[in-house]
Design a protein around this motif. Structure first.
Motif, PDB file in Angstrom:
ATOM      1  N   LEU A 115     -32.437  64.991 -57.475  1.00  0.00           N
ATOM      2  CA  LEU A 115     -33.563  65.667 -58.119  1.00  0.00           C
ATOM      3  C   LEU A 115     -34.575  64.659 -58.667  1.00  0.00           C
ATOM      4  N   PHE A 116     -34.080  63.594 -59.312  1.00  0.00           N
ATOM      5  CA  PHE A 116     -34.976  62.566 -59.839  1.00  0.00           C
ATOM      6  C   PHE A 116     -35.846  61.977 -58.740  1.00  0.00           C
ATOM      7  N   ARG A 117     -35.212  61.608 -57.638  1.00  0.00           N
ATOM      8  CA  ARG A 117     -35.960  60.977 -56.543  1.00  0.00           C
ATOM      9  C   ARG A 117     -36.920  61.966 -55.884  1.00  0.00           C
ATOM     10  N   ALA A 118     -36.525  63.216 -55.789  1.00  0.00           N
ATOM     11  CA  ALA A 118     -37.412  64.230 -55.208  1.00  0.00           C
ATOM     12  C   ALA A 118     -38.658  64.413 -56.060  1.00  0.00           C
ATOM     13  N   ASP A 122     -37.838  56.334 -59.087  1.00  0.00           N
ATOM     14  CA  ASP A 122     -37.126  55.331 -58.299  1.00  0.00           C
ATOM     15  C   ASP A 122     -35.786  55.011 -58.966  1.00  0.00           C
ATOM     16  N   VAL A 123     -34.922  56.019 -59.022  1.00  0.00           N
ATOM     17  CA  VAL A 123     -33.589  55.895 -59.614  1.00  0.00           C
ATOM     18  C   VAL A 123     -32.589  55.709 -58.487  1.00  0.00           C
ATOM     19  N   ASP A 317     -28.355  67.186 -47.891  1.00  0.00           N
ATOM     20  CA  ASP A 317     -28.469  68.310 -46.958  1.00  0.00           C
ATOM     21  C   ASP A 317     -28.189  69.637 -47.666  1.00  0.00           C
ATOM     22  N   GLN A 318     -27.179  69.645 -48.530  1.00  0.00           N
ATOM     23  CA  GLN A 318     -26.858  70.870 -49.262  1.00  0.00           C
ATOM     24  C   GLN A 318     -27.999  71.280 -50.182  1.00  0.00           C
ATOM     25  N   MET A 319     -28.590  70.311 -50.863  1.00  0.00           N
ATOM     26  CA  MET A 319     -29.658  70.638 -51.805  1.00  0.00           C
ATOM     27  C   MET A 319     -30.926  71.085 -51.086  1.00  0.00           C
ATOM     28  N   VAL A 330     -36.894  63.500 -50.255  1.00  0.00           N
ATOM     29  CA  VAL A 330     -35.857  62.535 -50.618  1.00  0.00           C
ATOM     30  C   VAL A 330     -34.988  62.225 -49.405  1.00  0.00           C
ATOM     31  N   LYS A 331     -34.604  60.956 -49.279  1.00  0.00           N
ATOM     32  CA  LYS A 331     -33.693  60.516 -48.229  1.00  0.00           C
ATOM     33  C   LYS A 331     -32.389  60.051 -48.859  1.00  0.00           C
ATOM     34  N   ALA A 332     -31.276  60.402 -48.249  1.00  0.00           N
ATOM     35  CA  ALA A 332     -29.969  60.050 -48.799  1.00  0.00           C
ATOM     36  C   ALA A 332     -29.816  58.549 -48.967  1.00  0.00           C
TER      37      ALA A 332
END
Length: 345
Positions: A115-118, A122-123, A317-319, A330-332
């Motif tokens: 969520l932070f990165r989305a 930059d966490v 993917d789930q989120m 966001v990228k994993a």
């Protein structure tokens, strides 16, 4: 004791961020007014000692055991770190604390990292202490509910809008389940066997036992919703500019968790001293015992702190599937790094 029961009960519902928090976070990152401070020497006579701060995502509890252990037994100090622990609380602004440099590290959950990165932060996760998330649904043993497949006809007390609920709803586990607000207490279960409550396996089962209830703990992680918990995070800037400090912090924290899981007494004493919200020695002892299989599902101490690209990709993917984040936000691979873990993946 009553204050502890209330504190432990509200934890499961209040520790995750509200969406309004992210608006504040975006202002921090968009304004360009970062006040990030450099890691400094803790002793002008010894430049090998670096002062760093770690922000907790909740009041000091067993989920932070490894951090308190390495402070208490001198592990961090032996690695050249003077670590200051900043206790958290309700809706602790973890990402802004990192962005503004008030802390160089923090503890959070893997889904929070996504969520932070989305939202533009930059966490980056650098180790995950808890492999299996403590999220559970608590039911009475005489409820007739043997698994999460049996919830039909039950009333679930929950805090609306949480990611695990979206997962359960999407998978059909909450069909014909009446959802009502969580009242920060398991009291309703005492008089009604058809009441289920959201809970954390390291706390609420003890509360139920203290109130004379025999309960069944149904772990959500067993269904496939299993974000890493007690995740140590930092910023991309910190990784690029002070990688040696990040490595020492990771190594010291992994060592602390291994020691805590083996013998939690020293760290629990420090947590008890730091927690001013009704914590008890009994609760810490119970929580530490429950932490062992969550941090070491296979029983091997070498897995403490580990992370895998498969797990992070599955979570992202789930989120996306649950519409909690946009697919292109966001990228994993950006959410974590294993370069500071030994051995690295």
């Amino acid at each position: 004791m009553r204050s502890h029961l209330h504190s432990a009960s509200v934890r499961a519902s209040e520790r995750m961020r509200t969406w309004s928090f992210f608006g504040c976070m975006l202002l921090v990152f968009a304004s360009g007014c970062s006040q990030r401070t450099e890691v400094t020497s803790g002793d002008t006579a010894d430049d090998s000692i670096r002062d760093v701060s770690v922000q907790l995502n909740w009041y000091p509890e067993v989920e932070h055991g490894g951090i308190y252990q390495s402070v208490a037994d001198g592990t961090y100090e032996s690695m050249g770190l003077n670590v200051e622990i900043q206790p958290g609380g309700r809706a602790t602004p973890v990402a802004p604390e990192l962005a503004m440099g008030r802390s160089q590290f923090a503890i959070t959950n893997a889904d929070d990292v996504v969520l932070f990165r989305a939202q533009g932060a930059d966490v980056v996760a650098v180790m995950a202490a808890v492999q299996d998330h403590p999220r559970c649904i608590l039911v009475r043993a005489d409820s007739g509910v043997e698994s999460l497949d049996d919830l039909s006809g039950m009333t679930l007390q929950r805090q609306a809008g949480r990611a695990f609920l979206a997962f359960l709803e999407k998978r059909g586990y909450l069909e014909d389940v009446r959802q009502v607000p969580y009242h920060n207490s398991i009291a309703a279960m005492v008089t009604d066997p058809k009441i289920a409550v959201q809970a954390y396996s390291v706390a609420e089962p003890l509360i139920a036992e203290q109130q004379g209830l025999e309960v069944r703990t149904l772990m959500v992680s067993e269904l496939g919703w299993n974000p890493y918990s007690s995740v140590l995070v930092t910023t991309g800037d910190m990784i690029r500019e002070s990688p040696e400090v990040v490595r020492e912090m990771v190594e010291g924290t992994v060592a602390g968790w291994n020691q805590y899981l083996a013998s939690p007494e020293e760290a629990n004493a420090a947590i008890l001293d730091a927690n001013k919200h009704g914590m008890t020695e009994e609760a810490l002892r119970f929580g530490a015992e429950q932490m062992i299989p969550l941090a070491m599902p296979s029983g091997k101490s070498t897995e403490v702190g580990t992370m895998s690209s498969v797990r992070w990709q599955e979570l992202v993917d789930q989120m996306i599937e649950l519409e909690l984040v946009d697919a292109d936000s966001v990228k994993a691979e950006d959410c974590f790094t294993t370069e500071f873990l030994t051995p690295a993946e």
